[in-house]
Design an enzyme around this catalytic site. Structure first.
Site, PDB file in Angstrom:
ATOM      1  N   ARG A  36       0.776  -1.236   0.000  1.00  0.00           N
ATOM      2  CA  ARG A  36       0.000   0.000   0.000  1.00  0.00           C
ATOM      3  C   ARG A  36       0.811   1.292   0.000  1.00  0.00           C
ATOM      4  NH1 ARG A  36      -2.523  -3.941   2.330  1.00  0.00           N
ATOM      5  NH2 ARG A  36      -4.674  -4.385   1.710  1.00  0.00           N
ATOM      6  N   ILE A 103       4.765 -13.460   3.085  1.00  0.00           N
ATOM      7  CA  ILE A 103       4.805 -14.704   2.310  1.00  0.00           C
ATOM      8  C   ILE A 103       6.214 -14.944   1.790  1.00  0.00           C
ATOM      9  CG2 ILE A 103       2.364 -14.563   1.632  1.00  0.00           C
ATOM     10  CD1 ILE A 103       3.294 -13.241  -1.001  1.00  0.00           C
ATOM     11  N   ASP A 104       7.179 -14.135   2.269  1.00  0.00           N
ATOM     12  CA  ASP A 104       8.517 -14.145   1.665  1.00  0.00           C
ATOM     13  C   ASP A 104       9.503 -15.118   2.303  1.00  0.00           C
ATOM     14  OD1 ASP A 104       9.300 -12.814   4.054  1.00  0.00           O
ATOM     15  OD2 ASP A 104       9.064 -10.839   3.133  1.00  0.00           O
ATOM     16  N   HIS A 121      -0.691 -15.967   5.800  1.00  0.00           N
ATOM     17  CA  HIS A 121      -1.040 -15.852   4.379  1.00  0.00           C
ATOM     18  C   HIS A 121      -0.209 -16.782   3.496  1.00  0.00           C
ATOM     19  CE1 HIS A 121      -2.767 -11.591   5.322  1.00  0.00           C
ATOM     20  NE2 HIS A 121      -3.567 -12.565   5.697  1.00  0.00           N
ATOM     21  N   SER A 194       2.891  -3.068   9.556  1.00  0.00           N
ATOM     22  CA  SER A 194       1.605  -3.470   8.967  1.00  0.00           C
ATOM     23  C   SER A 194       0.618  -2.321   9.061  1.00  0.00           C
ATOM     24  CB  SER A 194       1.029  -4.692   9.693  1.00  0.00           C
ATOM     25  OG  SER A 194      -0.259  -4.993   9.171  1.00  0.00           O
TER      26      SER A 194
HETATM   27  P1  NAD Z   1       0.843  -3.171   3.747  1.00  0.00           P
HETATM   28  O1  NAD Z   1       1.575  -3.111   2.464  1.00  0.00           O
HETATM   29  O2  NAD Z   1      -0.610  -2.952   3.767  1.00  0.00           O
HETATM   30  O3  NAD Z   1       1.499  -2.150   4.785  1.00  0.00           O
HETATM   31  C1  NAD Z   1       2.838  -2.083   5.083  1.00  0.00           C
HETATM   32  C2  NAD Z   1       3.023  -1.098   6.228  1.00  0.00           C
HETATM   33  O4  NAD Z   1       4.399  -1.093   6.585  1.00  0.00           O
HETATM   34  C3  NAD Z   1       2.650   0.340   5.893  1.00  0.00           C
HETATM   35  O5  NAD Z   1       1.872   0.876   6.925  1.00  0.00           O
HETATM   36  C4  NAD Z   1       3.998   1.082   5.796  1.00  0.00           C
HETATM   37  O6  NAD Z   1       3.927   2.407   6.255  1.00  0.00           O
HETATM   38  C5  NAD Z   1       4.838   0.253   6.723  1.00  0.00           C
HETATM   39  N1  NAD Z   1       6.268   0.228   6.398  1.00  0.00           N
HETATM   40  C6  NAD Z   1       6.861   0.146   5.188  1.00  0.00           C
HETATM   41  N2  NAD Z   1       8.199   0.071   5.328  1.00  0.00           N
HETATM   42  C7  NAD Z   1       8.453   0.119   6.655  1.00  0.00           C
HETATM   43  C8  NAD Z   1       9.636   0.093   7.444  1.00  0.00           C
HETATM   44  N3  NAD Z   1      10.848   0.001   6.881  1.00  0.00           N
HETATM   45  N4  NAD Z   1       9.527   0.136   8.796  1.00  0.00           N
HETATM   46  C9  NAD Z   1       8.296   0.247   9.406  1.00  0.00           C
HETATM   47  N5  NAD Z   1       7.142   0.305   8.706  1.00  0.00           N
HETATM   48  C10 NAD Z   1       7.214   0.220   7.345  1.00  0.00           C
HETATM   49  O7  NAD Z   1       1.212  -4.555   4.366  1.00  0.00           O
HETATM   50  P2  NAD Z   1       0.432  -5.528   5.307  1.00  0.00           P
HETATM   51  O8  NAD Z   1      -0.376  -4.772   6.303  1.00  0.00           O
HETATM   52  O9  NAD Z   1       1.409  -6.512   5.730  1.00  0.00           O
HETATM   53  O10 NAD Z   1      -0.657  -6.258   4.390  1.00  0.00           O
HETATM   54  C11 NAD Z   1      -0.536  -6.498   3.064  1.00  0.00           C
HETATM   55  C12 NAD Z   1      -0.636  -7.938   2.637  1.00  0.00           C
HETATM   56  O11 NAD Z   1       0.342  -8.036   1.664  1.00  0.00           O
HETATM   57  C13 NAD Z   1      -0.287  -8.981   3.620  1.00  0.00           C
HETATM   58  O12 NAD Z   1      -1.374  -9.796   3.682  1.00  0.00           O
HETATM   59  C14 NAD Z   1       0.871  -9.787   3.030  1.00  0.00           C
HETATM   60  O13 NAD Z   1       0.479 -11.110   2.878  1.00  0.00           O
HETATM   61  C15 NAD Z   1       1.091  -9.238   1.676  1.00  0.00           C
HETATM   62  N6  NAD Z   1       2.455  -8.828   1.294  1.00  0.00           N
HETATM   63  C16 NAD Z   1       3.543  -9.519   1.731  1.00  0.00           C
HETATM   64  C17 NAD Z   1       4.817  -9.109   1.339  1.00  0.00           C
HETATM   65  C18 NAD Z   1       5.987  -9.892   1.840  1.00  0.00           C
HETATM   66  O14 NAD Z   1       5.845 -11.080   2.115  1.00  0.00           O
HETATM   67  N7  NAD Z   1       7.141  -9.264   2.001  1.00  0.00           N
HETATM   68  C19 NAD Z   1       4.994  -8.003   0.507  1.00  0.00           C
HETATM   69  C20 NAD Z   1       3.856  -7.326   0.070  1.00  0.00           C
HETATM   70  C21 NAD Z   1       2.586  -7.746   0.471  1.00  0.00           C
END
Ligand code: NAD
Length: 250
Positions: A36, A103-104, A121, A194
Site C-alpha cells: 500500500r 509470504i517471503d 497468508h 503493517s
Molecule cells: P501493507 O503493504 O498494507 O502495509 C505495510 C506497512 O508497513 C505500511 O503501513 C507502511 O507504512 C509500513 N512500512 C513500510 N516500510 C516500513 C519500514 N521500513 N519500517 C516500518 N514500517 C514500514 O502490508 P500488510 O499490512 O502486511 O498487508 C498487506 C498484505 O500483503 C499482507 O497480507 C501480506 O500477505 C502481503 N504482502 C507480503 C509481502 C511480503 O511477504 N514481504 C509483501 C507485500 C505484500
C-alpha cells in the site's frame, strides 16, 4: 523516541508471553516492496481474486507474471536488521511466537524455527496444486514455466498456484486458530510494519489488547490501532528493533 524505546525494551524483557506480528513493512528494507505504500505493489499490479484465478486462464497467466516479477526482488532478498532482531529475541528465549502476514520466508531465513512461526497468508516459496493439494518447490514450478507453460498445471490436471492466500480465498484454519489463541494469551504484543487493514490477520492486536496485553506498534504510517496502543513508534523497523534489542541483550 529514546523513552519509548526504553519502555518497549523493559516490557519485552520482562514479558512471559511475547507475540510479534509482522507485515510487509518489515521486509521493505530487504528490497521487497509492500502493497500500500507509494511505489508499492498495488501501484504496479491489480490484485487477482481467487475465483478469477480458478476460472480464467488469462487471470492465471497474469498471476504467474506477477509472481515472476516479485521473484526479481525475492531471489536477492536477505533478512534485514528487523528480521535479525526478532531472531535475537528468539535466541534470548523471550519470543513465544511470531505471527506474520508475509509470504517471503525471510523470518525462517533469519534463524527462527518454523514451529515458532505462524504464516497467516502462506509462503510464496512453495507452490500447491489446487486440486490434489500436492506441494512442489518454487524452483520446480519455475522449470515448468521456463519450459513454456505460462500457468503450470499438475499431472492431476489441477492448477498450480503459489501457496499463498489470495483475495477471496479461505484463510488457513489451523494457522488462524493458533494465531487467535496465542494472541489472546500474550502479555506483550508487538506489531511491526503493517497497516493492520487486512482481515482477519489485523484482528490479532485486538485479541491481545482485549486480553490485557501491552501493545507496541512500530510502523511508518497510521494504523487503526494507533490510539489504543501503549507505545507507538514511527520509524523504520530495522533501526527501531535493533535499538530495542540492544537494550535487552545482556
Ligand atoms: P501493507 O503493504 O498494507 O502495509 C505495510 C506497512 O508497513 C505500511 O503501513 C507502511 O507504512 C509500513 N512500512 C513500510 N516500510 C516500513 C519500514 N521500513 N519500517 C516500518 N514500517 C514500514 O502490508 P500488510 O499490512 O502486511 O498487508 C498487506 C498484505 O500483503 C499482507 O497480507 C501480506 O500477505 C502481503 N504482502 C507480503 C509481502 C511480503 O511477504 N514481504 C509483501 C507485500 C505484500
Amino acid at each position: 523516541m529514546d523513552e519509548k524505546i526504553a519502555l518497549a525494551a523493559e516490557k519485552i524483557k520482562t514479558s512471559k508471553h511475547l507475540v510479534v506480528f509482522t507485515g510487509a513493512g518489515i521486509s521493505t528494507e530487504s528490497g521487497i516492496p509492500d502493497y500500500r505504500s507509494q511505489g508499492g505493489i498495488w501501484d504496479k499490479f491489480k490484485p487477482i481474486y481467487f475465483d478469477e484465478f480458478m476460472s480464467s486462464r488469462t487471470a492465471r497467466i497474469n498471476y504467474w507474471q506477477q509472481r515472476l516479477d516479485m521473484e526479481k526482488s525475492l531471489s536477492v532478498s536477505k533478512p534485514n536488521a528487523g528480521h535479525l532482531s526478532i531472531a535475537k529475541l528468539h535466541e534470548l528465549g523471550i519470543l513465544k511466537v511470531l505471527i506474520t502476514q508475509n509470504i517471503d520466508g525471510l523470518h525462517e531465513a533469519s534463524g527462527i524455527p518454523l514451529e515458532k512461526i505462524i504464516e497467516l497468508h502462506g509462503n510464496t516459496r512453495r507452490v500447491r496444486c489446487m486440486r490434489c493439494k500436492k506441494l512442489i518447490s518454487w524452483e520446480k514450478a519455475k522449470q515448468l514455466i521456463d519450459a513454456g507453460d505460462k500457468a503450470p498445471v499438475c499431472p492431476c490436471s489441477g492448477y498450480f498456484k503459489p501457496d499463498t492466500i489470495s483475495f477471496g480465498q479461505a484463510m488457513p484454519v489451523e494457522e488462524t486458530r493458533k494465531a487467535v489463541i496465542l494472541s489472546s494469551k500474550s502479555d506483550v504484543f508487538i506489531v511491526v510494519g503493517s497497516t493492520l487493514l487486512v482481515q482477519p490477520a489485523a484482528l490479532m492486536p485486538e485479541y491481545a489488547k482485549n486480553s490485557g496485553a501491552f501493545l507496541i506498534i512500530i510502523n511508518l504510517s497510521d494504523t487503526p490501532y494507533d490510539k489504543v496502543c501503549d507505545v507507538l513508534i514511527r520509524g523504520k523497523a530495522g533501526n527501531i528493533l535493533e535499538r530495542i534489542v540492544k537494550q535487552i541483550t545482556p
